[in-house]
Design a protein around this motif. Structure first.
Motif, PDB file in Angstrom:
ATOM      1  N   TYR C 207      10.156  72.286  38.345  1.00 58.30           N
ATOM      2  CA  TYR C 207      11.038  72.367  37.142  1.00 58.30           C
ATOM      3  C   TYR C 207      11.148  70.999  36.395  1.00 58.30           C
ATOM      4  CZ  TYR C 207      13.540  69.821  40.955  1.00 58.30           C
ATOM      5  OH  TYR C 207      14.023  69.178  41.684  1.00 58.30           O
ATOM      6  N   GLY C 208      12.116  70.918  35.510  1.00 58.50           N
ATOM      7  CA  GLY C 208      12.100  69.650  34.722  1.00 58.50           C
ATOM      8  C   GLY C 208      10.894  69.318  34.236  1.00 58.50           C
TER       9      GLY C 208
ATOM     10  N   THR E 129      30.968  65.864  32.076  1.00 58.45           N
ATOM     11  CA  THR E 129      31.142  67.061  32.851  1.00 58.45           C
ATOM     12  C   THR E 129      30.285  68.154  32.949  1.00 58.45           C
ATOM     13  OG1 THR E 129      33.448  66.659  31.831  1.00 58.45           O
ATOM     14  CG2 THR E 129      33.228  68.821  33.036  1.00 58.45           C
ATOM     15  N   SER E 130      29.581  68.179  31.997  1.00 57.89           N
ATOM     16  CA  SER E 130      28.182  69.265  32.161  1.00 57.89           C
ATOM     17  C   SER E 130      27.301  68.713  33.295  1.00 57.89           C
ATOM     18  CB  SER E 130      27.614  69.364  30.758  1.00 57.89           C
ATOM     19  OG  SER E 130      28.519  69.709  30.031  1.00 57.89           O
ATOM     20  N   ILE E 152      32.190  59.368  40.878  1.00 58.20           N
ATOM     21  CA  ILE E 152      32.883  58.935  39.571  1.00 58.20           C
ATOM     22  C   ILE E 152      32.288  59.824  38.455  1.00 58.20           C
ATOM     23  CG2 ILE E 152      33.575  56.985  38.166  1.00 58.20           C
ATOM     24  CD1 ILE E 152      32.513  55.236  40.827  1.00 58.20           C
ATOM     25  N   GLN E 153      33.267  60.584  37.967  1.00 54.27           N
ATOM     26  CA  GLN E 153      32.978  61.455  36.863  1.00 54.27           C
ATOM     27  C   GLN E 153      33.212  61.101  35.502  1.00 54.27           C
ATOM     28  OE1 GLN E 153      34.056  65.647  37.046  1.00 54.27           O
ATOM     29  NE2 GLN E 153      33.947  65.563  39.381  1.00 54.27           N
ATOM     30  N   ASP E 154      32.331  61.320  34.636  1.00 50.62           N
ATOM     31  CA  ASP E 154      32.509  61.347  32.891  1.00 50.62           C
ATOM     32  C   ASP E 154      32.778  59.953  32.544  1.00 50.62           C
ATOM     33  OD1 ASP E 154      33.102  62.875  30.528  1.00 50.62           O
ATOM     34  OD2 ASP E 154      35.246  62.866  31.199  1.00 50.62           O
ATOM     35  N   VAL E 155      31.918  59.016  33.110  1.00 50.52           N
ATOM     36  CA  VAL E 155      31.972  57.801  32.339  1.00 50.52           C
ATOM     37  C   VAL E 155      30.871  57.572  31.140  1.00 50.52           C
ATOM     38  CG1 VAL E 155      33.331  56.781  34.331  1.00 50.52           C
ATOM     39  CG2 VAL E 155      30.771  57.008  34.376  1.00 50.52           C
ATOM     40  N   VAL E 157      28.851  56.473  27.958  1.00 48.65           N
ATOM     41  CA  VAL E 157      28.279  55.136  27.542  1.00 48.65           C
ATOM     42  C   VAL E 157      29.416  54.703  26.359  1.00 48.65           C
ATOM     43  CG1 VAL E 157      26.811  53.981  26.101  1.00 48.65           C
ATOM     44  CG2 VAL E 157      26.076  55.186  28.044  1.00 48.65           C
ATOM     45  N   MET E 182      21.442  64.206  27.641  1.00 47.83           N
ATOM     46  CA  MET E 182      21.425  63.507  26.206  1.00 47.83           C
ATOM     47  C   MET E 182      20.566  62.172  26.379  1.00 47.83           C
ATOM     48  SD  MET E 182      25.491  64.506  25.507  1.00 47.83           S
ATOM     49  CE  MET E 182      25.434  64.447  23.513  1.00 47.83           C
ATOM     50  N   GLU E 183      21.190  61.047  25.570  1.00 46.06           N
ATOM     51  CA  GLU E 183      20.299  60.028  25.714  1.00 46.06           C
ATOM     52  C   GLU E 183      19.918  59.500  27.000  1.00 46.06           C
ATOM     53  OE1 GLU E 183      23.317  59.484  25.142  1.00 46.06           O
ATOM     54  OE2 GLU E 183      23.609  57.637  23.917  1.00 46.06           O
ATOM     55  N   GLY E 206      22.175  69.046  27.125  1.00 45.78           N
ATOM     56  CA  GLY E 206      21.746  68.534  25.827  1.00 45.78           C
ATOM     57  C   GLY E 206      21.465  69.741  25.101  1.00 45.78           C
ATOM     58  N   TYR E 207      20.996  69.609  23.979  1.00 47.97           N
ATOM     59  CA  TYR E 207      20.338  70.574  22.886  1.00 47.97           C
ATOM     60  C   TYR E 207      19.226  69.904  22.003  1.00 47.97           C
ATOM     61  CZ  TYR E 207      24.068  69.200  19.607  1.00 47.97           C
ATOM     62  OH  TYR E 207      24.730  68.491  18.806  1.00 47.97           O
ATOM     63  N   SER E 210      16.615  66.928  22.473  1.00 47.81           N
ATOM     64  CA  SER E 210      16.876  66.380  24.252  1.00 47.81           C
ATOM     65  C   SER E 210      15.659  67.133  24.805  1.00 47.81           C
ATOM     66  CB  SER E 210      18.224  66.955  24.787  1.00 47.81           C
ATOM     67  OG  SER E 210      18.123  68.280  25.514  1.00 47.81           O
ATOM     68  N   ILE E 233      13.779  65.445  35.999  1.00 45.14           N
ATOM     69  CA  ILE E 233      14.864  66.277  35.319  1.00 45.14           C
ATOM     70  C   ILE E 233      15.519  67.221  36.375  1.00 45.14           C
ATOM     71  CG2 ILE E 233      15.556  67.666  33.613  1.00 45.14           C
ATOM     72  CD1 ILE E 233      12.892  66.360  31.964  1.00 45.14           C
ATOM     73  N   ASP E 234      16.807  66.914  36.346  1.00 43.08           N
ATOM     74  CA  ASP E 234      17.771  67.793  37.150  1.00 43.08           C
ATOM     75  C   ASP E 234      17.306  67.578  38.746  1.00 43.08           C
ATOM     76  OD1 ASP E 234      18.965  68.820  34.905  1.00 43.08           O
ATOM     77  OD2 ASP E 234      17.805  70.749  34.969  1.00 43.08           O
ATOM     78  N   ALA E 235      16.741  66.688  39.147  1.00 36.29           N
ATOM     79  CA  ALA E 235      16.554  66.411  40.533  1.00 36.29           C
ATOM     80  C   ALA E 235      17.535  65.748  41.375  1.00 36.29           C
ATOM     81  CB  ALA E 235      15.170  65.853  40.504  1.00 36.29           C
TER      82      ALA E 235
ATOM     83  N   GLU F  38      38.774  67.083  36.112  1.00 33.10           N
ATOM     84  CA  GLU F  38      37.409  67.116  35.279  1.00 33.10           C
ATOM     85  C   GLU F  38      36.845  66.198  34.348  1.00 33.10           C
ATOM     86  OE1 GLU F  38      39.557  69.423  35.739  1.00 33.10           O
ATOM     87  OE2 GLU F  38      38.861  71.182  36.771  1.00 33.10           O
TER      88      GLU F  38
ATOM     89  N   GLY H 219      16.227  59.057  22.281  1.00 34.18           N
ATOM     90  CA  GLY H 219      17.542  58.671  23.021  1.00 34.18           C
ATOM     91  C   GLY H 219      18.509  58.481  21.771  1.00 34.18           C
ATOM     92  N   ASN H 222      20.052  61.775  20.471  1.00 34.72           N
ATOM     93  CA  ASN H 222      20.897  62.389  21.570  1.00 34.72           C
ATOM     94  C   ASN H 222      22.170  61.435  21.855  1.00 34.72           C
ATOM     95  OD1 ASN H 222      19.592  64.868  22.719  1.00 34.72           O
ATOM     96  ND2 ASN H 222      17.590  63.576  22.390  1.00 34.72           N
ATOM     97  N   CYS H 224      25.510  59.925  22.487  1.00 31.87           N
ATOM     98  CA  CYS H 224      26.823  60.558  22.782  1.00 31.87           C
ATOM     99  C   CYS H 224      27.832  59.991  21.683  1.00 31.87           C
ATOM    100  CB  CYS H 224      27.378  60.460  23.929  1.00 31.87           C
ATOM    101  SG  CYS H 224      27.249  58.796  24.780  1.00 31.87           S
TER     102      CYS H 224
END
Lengths: 256, 256, 256, 256, 256, 256, 256, 256
Positions: C207-208, E129-130, E152-155, E157, E182-183, E206-207, E210, E233-235, F38, H219, H222, H224
């Motif tokens: 993956y990735g 969040t995603s 710690i979520q959603d911090v 840049v 994303m970036e 991202g889309y 990305s 990625i996603d690991a 969230e 980067g 993408n 944010c």
């Protein structure tokens, strides 16, 4: 389609200082656009480019396509659409009973009632059976351009005598479309046998390192045969269009 | 090359609990490594893999190469190096007068004095004149493996009768190396004519969308001929090595 | 399969000036093509390439496959198809009761009634359990080529003693297929242990940044082991075919 | 390095309404920046990150580097620079006689006079001789972090017993840097033998489909060994830095 | 897990000439492999690498996973699986009632009955969040390694004060996992504030450009913060594993 | 939104030595974050950046979005969300009856009750009918920024007079968003006619070698028109946001 | 060039059983190949493909080119070479005094003494001054094919009235070559104005995200104008060749 | 620059039927083109686009540049050229003594004698010292557009307080250019602090997986931060141009 009286009137306004040069040109242009809401149809295309505008059906609503078809049809255009789904076609066949849908090539056409003579010879060659949908799109497009089309299937590079057996058909063409996926080597081989342009159409047929047709595309762009030119991956329409355009222009010379 | 007495001694230490299993294995392995400072030579390679270690000269100092050559030579190895610059070669030819440098293929070899019989047939085919350096690396390598090598140049796809004319030579091979840049279609065409493996070597010959050999590489990986297998771009060495290995093994069967 | 009388007749026409050289060759070629409408079967393949044509089922209609199978079968060919869906197989198993479908490897085969002796040894090694479908395609293909096939599963690089334990089986092979996804390091490790070619088959497992098998493909192309050669991503068929071809040729030598 | 009196003064200005919160924070921050014209040095780095700022010499003028060195040196920093050319080094060695240039790793260091005890064990392993420049950059960096560094050269995957022989050295490390080009398989193999993090540094060593180190990078990112983490291609500095940081933190625990 | 009596017996066979060195090593290795048909379990992993083998559930049949779980469980292993679908989990929760499935992180764990003390501090930070599924995989993995985990979520840049507000929690960690799509700029920003390694996990969130996480991956590899190292990625698993391994080793030092 | 009394109190704690500078800053920041579990909402965004935070709905649960909407709404923010599915919208329209969903652009907005005057002129131009969803996202976003928005559809490059006819509308804009897929040539053509920035939004419309919008993206980045700047593929939101921001700032100057 | 007596003799050998069909064909083919050592010239090319073989000078030694030129010249071929360096040209101009070198287009031609009438109209359009070398290669090639060539420079997309001013010249062509780098938008704009094929030649002019011409290549492949077909990056030769071939065939019709 | 008398005359010819509409438009256009042989200068650019044409010097001969400069200068244009080599500049400085060459930014400008007031505020921020050449190109361009330019150097993401310290300067800008290589994270961080557009310019500074600026480019695309828009890699000119254009338009509003 331009109204000469309207152009005279505009020119007078220009001379009298009521219109800037930019505005004058803009107004003249407007007379050759048909605005159907979702799209602005280019009614001048046929004069400029030899063939009228073609409808790319993918991603359009059936309602929008219907409006576009009606507008083109009412201007006497030989309506032709590509990338049409069976669902779209089902609705449009009901609305335009003269229209014909090709479910393999995913094209739709409403032919004009008067039959025109065919104009030049186009050969369409496929490397493998899986390339058929793209080849059919090319074939329908070339027929729409007025060409006399021959299709030769399944003459992949690894079976060299199959191409040999079809050479007479191939050599007679004014333009050749070669549709191939995987390594895309067939256009080079065909190109080495003929004295007309070969329009290479890479297809997304393959897997792994074909990367959705990239391998075939790069192979064709790097062809060692000088007469090979390339269009987008799966672009059967473009292959058929350009081959038809060349055949038409060559034949036009012959008939002068 | 392993000394059996030393192994017995180690095994006794193991049994007596003076050596762990890991240590035992490690020590046994050490006896087949020649440490020359910059490199650790794999003297056991020939037994395991059929051929001894080959020296990749690029990026190594001449001093390091000289030490490696001397160590290999003293162990009775048929020394062979690839990717050697003319500057490196000038120094090494002075140090090893029996060595021969091929300036096109950039290889260097110090052949063993005793001549061995050649073992199998390898054909090397190039698509164009510019592929010659890679083909020469392949040829030198295949000769080093002991193969009987034939080279056929400049049989590009766009001139189909050139391949035809050379078919008898090609069909006689135990393994074939096809070296081609640009669209890399030649291996597919050759593959369709023969009953032995075709080792396709893409080259960086070309420009633009050849992307340094990527187009040829992808084309070869997607070959529609089932007997085509691929090595790295410009990897003449690997092409020659694998073809030589196959030819040797096939010939070994014949001579049994 | 070529009719010698027909060839004599054609040669006479050629001599008498009734046939051009091109036409003569074309006609001769035609006699070794079976046209089934959707496809032109290459009946001469077995003579030229050692094995008959194989059917790539993906993207073909069941009707077309059935016609191709019947044509090949009637010419005494050991029919073999790859990339067949369970839906396609369900229909074809009914039509060809001697046929066998492998649902993991997605292959279909109608073996010839007479049993032939196996011809050489092929080992197929997988890095992980997820590589099994590709390995099964390779295994079925190698069996179809007549090879004696051994499969060794799940010997990934991170568990080094698992490969060790299977070395005797691996060293006995005439050709080895290594099937691996993710970083694709296993062929290098296997290659360092054996004296026969290693056909590396990258898989899209991962993956990735595996990018659909690209990472494994590049890793294998750059293998530091000289005897590693590479085929397309997920190309179990090609891995099995080339290994079977090598094993057959090596064994043919032995039996002479 | 922050002056507490100045901070008190600023806080009073804030309270009295003479400074906005933003301005207050900005001024506090300024006290830990040394502006040398071309660059703004981060003198607070050591407190925040464990090690002071390192100078990336490539693309900087010698004059700028000299100013930066002088500023850092005057603040008692153990000056360290990477990617320095021999030309840059020649000038700087004259200016800073205590500095030492490593021409293979292209690093420059002005060590502090007081010797600090080494803090943890870092092992640096290279796959091939050509990876040495990157490995030397890693080694110099790890030494600068205070680590006790062992280097093991030329233990490529295709010679499996070479790694075996060095296992005891490797297993003793707190962090391991594995430097490898081509297919980049070595980190996976090392990772399967040890219980500490493996920092994999891909190198641009290779040719063709190594694509400047991309093949090694992707291979390492897809490593099947769970303890392998990756830095940029040729990033010997980062490999040495992170390994040194881990070793320091592990050793800090031990010495508490 | 190795039986010392068996190893003694094997060593005697070796000494007596009944076993080759290769066979001896192979047999010893076999004792640490559990063959469950579809897979060969590496029971020696925990001794070598610090943690036992983890099951990658994706692409495996539930039957195979069940066999693997049972084999690991019976050897006293803290069973842990990643990339498990809800469908797989439903079956396995019925078979292993002590097991717990995390539907966000898609992990499954059968914890050992005896509670072990946590060993070190791991902080897991997400940019948005995603990114939560990947972060949850990392969190479950780090908990399985025995770490004390803070999330710690959603911090992101673009909201700089959010990171500021959480700095005390972040600075206390022995290792930090930063999960961002994303970036992928967050690891650099975090890295500039702390004195421990930052394991950057790019996500496919991202889309457009990305490109499935490629932008974040490249950004993290090029991070200007020296303490940032990267996994696939996603690991999430690898991020959590390496952070847990570092935290364990740092804490092990502290507790000595 | 910052409470000045609280800041005074914190400053006193700082002065008295009860708070470190870091803690002081952290606490001040906290007062402008709304934690909804969230997500951590950036309530200070509007002051810093000119517009409040926007919700990216894709991948978020409806429950989470509802909480975020409620929090933003209660702080008097003009709530705006992008990438919302019809399923998400159905639930949220029931909860927030003042909200409006645009099913083509997939945006959701809860406008503030008081009508603000529009601030500047934004023109949005699409190359083809299929680019409409991205253009609608841009249009909704620009309206949310307070701009006076004009949309001009289907003025592709191959029909040059269609652009001409719309020039007066285009020239009046303060900022222009051009949305185009396939070769992405329209921004260059528009850019050559106007004296304001052109924000080019490549779309993933196309097939084959459009590679998901990559062709359009690269084309736009290489635009020969100096006033063309680019955002991510399909990033209608960003195009509309930046155009709206420019228009607002230009108009702000005018109204001073 | 085939000797009919020799073919008769071969046919008799075939009929009498002294030659296999394969050998017969091979021998016939040989008669149209001129072997000059380094290359095998395809003397039959002109009959099959309309134009004789062209020499790709890059990477060939001057000696080899001289031999090839002499062989072609002695067979009455209009010698033409591309990608020739000034150094190569200096030597060859001395050897072939009738030859002419174009230092911008890097082509070399030895025209035949008899002047042939030009056959059709080719227009060559460049987007910018930097595209001139590629355009010159195209121009020289088209002239060599016998076309009447017009060149129009520097009509980039961002200056729309420059194209307008040259429309009458463009509309008169039988085939158009458009040479453009950077975003490659010019072929689409030209294509929308004419009724003949547009051969788009992407150039490597540009920097950054032009990626050596990739941006222009992808843009042209995705052109919204139906009559645009594409050749390799910097392939001025191919553009001129195909345009010349089309113009020749169209004109041939006219003169019939 | 258009002569109204000439346009009147042309309009009369049109009305009287002596000119077609196309010819009329063509002739009008011609009056705003200056043909200098190698190039066709767009003298109407300033009216249409706000600024006159800029000369891209790279790949042009000094003679051509001199002619272009003279033509522009004689039409009262503020001449500006980018990508000029020191060798080109040496010649041109002699010819145009009022011209000034910036050797870092590689720009050349011949300012108009009359000083114009600056029009708006542009801030240019660089991430590192190596980004200076691109930043200087941006700075010179923005000055040429008439902007009041501030440059802030070396505020990389890993030193967070350096950005903080410069915030007041940054917040005052009408448009900001952020120049950054490596991971390109700085624009996102800057974007989160300001209420004006951020033009992100990726640079090719970096090595390995920066892939010539691709990492920074992706980067930034993408980002944010909603107010970040992107131009080509190393496109300092475009960054400065667009920022200058925005600043001019915002300031124009203010001064109305």
């Amino acid at each position: 389609m331009n109204n000469p009286h309207e152009i005279d009137r505009l020119a007078r306004l220009l001379l009298d200082g009521h219109l800037s040069v930019e505005d004058f040109t803009g107004r003249v242009c407007e007379t050759s656009i048909a605005d159907v809401g979702e799209a602005q149809l280019d009614l001048d295309r046929s004069r400029r480019c030899g063939f009228p505008e073609v409808v790319f059906a993918q991603g359009k609503s059936v309602e929008a396509i219907e409006k576009i078809f009606a507008a083109l049809h009412s201007h006497g255009v030989d309506v032709f659409a590509t990338r049409m789904s069976p669902e779209q076609a089902a609705v449009l066949e009901a609305k335009f009973p003269d229209g014909k849908y090709n479910p393999v090539g995913r094209t739709f056409r409403i032919p004009l009632p008067d039959s025109r003579p065919t104009t030049g010879k186009v050969a369409i060659i496929t490397a493998g059976t899986s390339d058929l949908p793209v080849a059919e799109e090319a074939r329908e497009t070339a027929i729409w351009t007025g060409a006399d089309v021959t299709t030769i299937q399944d003459v992949g590079v690894a079976g060299p005598h199959r191409l040999k057996a079809n050479l007479p058909l191939i050599e007679a063409a004014d333009a050749i479309v070669v549709v191939a996926g995987m390594e895309g080597a067939l256009p080079s081989v065909v190109g080495g046998h003929v004295a007309c342009p070969v329009i290479a159409v890479p297809t997304s047929v393959g897997y792994g390192a074909s990367f959705g047709g990239l391998a075939a595309l790069l192979g064709m762009l790097n062809s060692c045969a000088s007469n090979v030119t390339v269009v987008n991956i799966d672009a059967g329409f473009k292959g058929g269009y350009i081959a038809g355009l060349i055949a038409k222009n060559v034949a036009a010379g012959r008939s002068e």
